[in-house]
Design an enzyme around this catalytic site. Structure first.
Site, PDB file in Angstrom:
ATOM      1  N   ASP A  78       0.848  -1.196   0.000  1.00  0.00           N
ATOM      2  CA  ASP A  78       0.000   0.000   0.000  1.00  0.00           C
ATOM      3  C   ASP A  78       0.887   1.251   0.000  1.00  0.00           C
ATOM      4  O   ASP A  78       1.889   1.323   0.719  1.00  0.00           O
ATOM      5  CB  ASP A  78      -0.903  -0.029   1.245  1.00  0.00           C
ATOM      6  CG  ASP A  78      -2.024   0.981   1.175  1.00  0.00           C
ATOM      7  OD1 ASP A  78      -3.193   0.562   1.165  1.00  0.00           O
ATOM      8  OD2 ASP A  78      -1.733   2.196   1.138  1.00  0.00           O
ATOM      9  N   HIS A 116     -10.288  -4.898  -3.259  1.00  0.00           N
ATOM     10  CA  HIS A 116      -8.997  -5.247  -2.671  1.00  0.00           C
ATOM     11  C   HIS A 116      -9.184  -5.574  -1.202  1.00  0.00           C
ATOM     12  O   HIS A 116     -10.118  -5.080  -0.561  1.00  0.00           O
ATOM     13  CB  HIS A 116      -7.980  -4.114  -2.826  1.00  0.00           C
ATOM     14  CG  HIS A 116      -8.481  -2.796  -2.320  1.00  0.00           C
ATOM     15  ND1 HIS A 116      -9.337  -1.992  -3.051  1.00  0.00           N
ATOM     16  CD2 HIS A 116      -8.291  -2.152  -1.147  1.00  0.00           C
ATOM     17  CE1 HIS A 116      -9.620  -0.911  -2.361  1.00  0.00           C
ATOM     18  NE2 HIS A 116      -9.010  -0.986  -1.185  1.00  0.00           N
ATOM     19  N   PHE A 117      -8.297  -6.410  -0.700  1.00  0.00           N
ATOM     20  CA  PHE A 117      -8.243  -6.707   0.730  1.00  0.00           C
ATOM     21  C   PHE A 117      -6.925  -6.166   1.271  1.00  0.00           C
ATOM     22  O   PHE A 117      -5.882  -6.327   0.635  1.00  0.00           O
ATOM     23  CB  PHE A 117      -8.324  -8.220   0.977  1.00  0.00           C
ATOM     24  CG  PHE A 117      -9.704  -8.765   0.722  1.00  0.00           C
ATOM     25  CD1 PHE A 117     -10.641  -8.840   1.745  1.00  0.00           C
ATOM     26  CD2 PHE A 117     -10.088  -9.151  -0.549  1.00  0.00           C
ATOM     27  CE1 PHE A 117     -11.922  -9.313   1.509  1.00  0.00           C
ATOM     28  CE2 PHE A 117     -11.371  -9.626  -0.801  1.00  0.00           C
ATOM     29  CZ  PHE A 117     -12.284  -9.714   0.229  1.00  0.00           C
TER      30      PHE A 117
END
Ligand code: DGP
Length: 133
Positions: A30, A99-100
């Protein structure tokens, strides 16, 4: 999806810090990490979020979520893992490609993803019967 940032990453039109990739799924770090090694697991096919994702595809994504979580447990020696998903603006989804989030966690990391609130408990008996499917 023309203007989808994650589709662009998948098509290699934008860079990412890749952790893992297979035929169906890619995982990368991320850009705005909440913790060290905050990772996003993303299907290569565009879905908006969990609500419109094909069930079989969801299974493929979760297999990768589990694989990476176990990898981080060994590699980073973390003591726990949060697996988070935002589906919808109200749930704080900001990128509208499913997304996870994987967050490696430590006993003393002082992060609180489930803050206590003053939310009034409802009559759970009533609530469950009104919600039963
Ligand atoms: P959410 O708010 O649940 O939709 O999470 C979106 C996450 O995506 C957020 O934590 C920041 C991250 N993000 C946004 N743009 C990019 C990008 O271009 N690259 C990467 N690696 N992460 C991004």
């Amino acid at each position: 999806m023309e203007n989808c940032i994650f589709c662009k990453i998948i098509k290699k039109e934008l860079p990412c810090h890749k952790i893992y990739e297979n035929e169906n799924v890619i995982a990368f770090l991320d850009l705005n990490p909440v913790v060290k090694a905050h990772t996003l697991v993303v299907p290569k096919k565009h879905f908006t979020n969990v609500l419109d994702c094909e069930e079989d595809y969801l299974f493929e994504i979760m297999k990768v979520v589990k694989k990476i979580s176990n990898h981080y447990k060994t590699k980073l020696n973390c003591q726990g893992i949060n697996i988070l998903n935002a589906s919808g603006k109200a749930a704080q989804q900001s990128v509208f490609h499913l997304h996870f989030h994987i967050l490696p966690r430590y006993d003393d990391d002082q992060i609180n993803v489930f803050p206590k609130t003053n939310y009034q408990k409802e009559d759970l008996e009533k609530l469950s019967s009104s919600l039963e499917m």
